[in-house]
Design a protein around this motif. Sequence first.
Motif, short mmCIF file in Angstrom:
data_model
loop_
_atom_site.label_atom_id
_atom_site.label_comp_id
_atom_site.label_asym_id
_atom_site.label_seq_id
_atom_site.Cartn_x
_atom_site.Cartn_y
_atom_site.Cartn_z
N GLY A 127 0.81 -1.21 0.00
CA GLY A 127 0.00 0.00 0.00
C GLY A 127 0.85 1.26 0.00
O GLY A 127 0.53 2.24 -0.69
N ASP A 139 2.17 1.24 -9.47
CA ASP A 139 0.85 1.36 -8.86
C ASP A 139 -0.21 0.63 -9.68
O ASP A 139 -1.02 -0.13 -9.14
CB ASP A 139 0.49 2.84 -8.73
N LYS A 143 -2.10 -2.73 -8.32
CA LYS A 143 -3.54 -2.63 -8.12
C LYS A 143 -4.27 -3.77 -8.83
O LYS A 143 -5.21 -4.36 -8.28
CB LYS A 143 -4.06 -1.29 -8.62
N CYS A 146 -3.82 -6.91 -6.82
CA CYS A 146 -4.64 -6.90 -5.61
C CYS A 146 -6.11 -7.15 -5.94
O CYS A 146 -6.80 -7.87 -5.20
CB CYS A 146 -4.49 -5.56 -4.89
N ALA A 212 -3.76 -3.49 1.40
CA ALA A 212 -2.92 -2.73 0.47
C ALA A 212 -3.72 -1.64 -0.23
O ALA A 212 -3.27 -0.49 -0.34
CB ALA A 212 -2.30 -3.68 -0.55
N LEU A 213 -4.91 -1.96 -0.70
CA LEU A 213 -5.73 -0.98 -1.42
C LEU A 213 -6.19 0.15 -0.51
O LEU A 213 -6.17 1.33 -0.91
CB LEU A 213 -6.93 -1.68 -2.06
N HIS A 214 -6.61 -0.17 0.72
CA HIS A 214 -7.04 0.88 1.64
C HIS A 214 -5.86 1.74 2.10
O HIS A 214 -5.99 2.96 2.23
CB HIS A 214 -7.73 0.26 2.86
N THR A 215 -4.71 1.12 2.32
CA THR A 215 -3.53 1.88 2.72
C THR A 215 -3.10 2.82 1.60
O THR A 215 -2.71 3.97 1.84
CB THR A 215 -2.38 0.93 3.07
N ARG A 216 -3.18 2.34 0.37
CA ARG A 216 -2.84 3.19 -0.79
C ARG A 216 -3.72 4.42 -0.83
O ARG A 216 -3.23 5.56 -1.00
CB ARG A 216 -2.99 2.40 -2.08
N ALA A 254 -4.97 1.02 8.64
CA ALA A 254 -4.40 -0.31 8.41
C ALA A 254 -4.59 -1.20 9.63
O ALA A 254 -4.87 -2.40 9.51
CB ALA A 254 -2.92 -0.19 8.06
#
Length: 331
Positions: A127, A139, A143, A146, A212-216, A254
Motif C-alpha cells: 500500500g 501502482d 492494483k 490486488c 494494500a488498497l485501503h492503505t494506498r 491499516a
Amino acid sequence: MKETIKRLARIFFIYSIRIISLLLAVTIVSFLLVSVSPIDPVQQYILGLGTAISPEQRAEIEDYWGINKPPAERYFSWLSEVLQGNLGESALYRRPVADIICERFLNSLALMLCSWMLSGAIGFALGCVMGMYRNRLPDRLLKKICYVLSSLPVFWLGLVLLLIFSVWLKWFPVGFSSPIGVRNEDVTIWQRLYHLILPAFTLSFMSFANIALHTRQKLVDVMNSEYVLFARARGEGEWTILRRHGLRNILLPALTLQFASFAELFGGSVMAENVFSYPGLGSAMSAAGLNSDVPLLLGVTLFSALFVCTGNMIANLLYGIVDPQIIQVKS
C-alpha cells in the motif's frame, strides 16, 4: 498518562460488557439453528458406530443427550454447564470438547498468526509503494494484482498452490501439520514451520489485498494534504515525508483492517485447513457440522465468536496507544 489509562480501562469495561452480551446472543442463535436442523444427531451418532442398535438403546441415547426435552430446557441446561466450564463431550471424537478446542486451536493459532502477520506486513508495504508511485506503472500493476487476489476464493487458490508447489515442484508437503509416521513429540519446530508455510501464504493472500488498497488510498489522501505540500516546499523528499508524516496517519486505518480481518481469517482457515488437511479448529468445525456433532459445533462457534470479539477489543485498545486523542468507543 493517567487519562490514557482511564480511557483504556473504560474501553476494556465497555467492550467486556458488549462481548458478554454478544456471546449470549450467539449461544441463543446457534442453539436455535441446531435445534431446527433437519439432521438427526442421534442417527448420525449411530451411523458413526457402524453397528445396528435396538430401539431401547436409541431411546437411552436420546434420554442421555436430552433430545426428548423441550429446546428451552436443553438450552438452559447446556448454558449452565458452559458457565461451569463444561462444554460437553464430542460425539465424533469421544473426548471433551474443551480438550479438542485447546488442542486444535494451537494449530489454528499458529496458522492464523503467521498468515495474519504476513498479510499485514505485505499489505501495508504494498500500500505504501502504490501510494508513493500513484498512477504510475508500479501502482497500476500492483492494483491489478490486488484486485485479482481479493476476488479469488481461498479453497481455489489453495488448490492451485498445492498443485504447483507440492505436486509439480515438490517444494512443500501435500498437507498435514507434521510428517506422516512421526510421533507428535518427535516433530521438530522446523518441520512444523515447513508444513505451515504453504497454508499460511494461502490464507494471507485472502486479506492483504484489501489492506494494500485501503492503505494506498489513505496515503494518497495524506500526500495531497496541505501540510505535506508545506513539507515539500521546505525541501523534504517523498520518502522522508512518508516517514515523518505519512506512516502515522495511515497506520490507524491499516490497524483497523488488520484486526477486523480476524473474522475473515477464521472463516478462511476452515477452507484452508480442509484443502491442506491441516488439523486445526476450522477442520474440526467442518467435521462437526458434517457429522452433526452438536456439542463440538456449539463449542467451536462460541469460541470463535470470543476470538473475533477479543481481536476487535484489542484493536480499540491499541487505538488509544497509537493516537490517544481519538474517541474509540461511541456512546
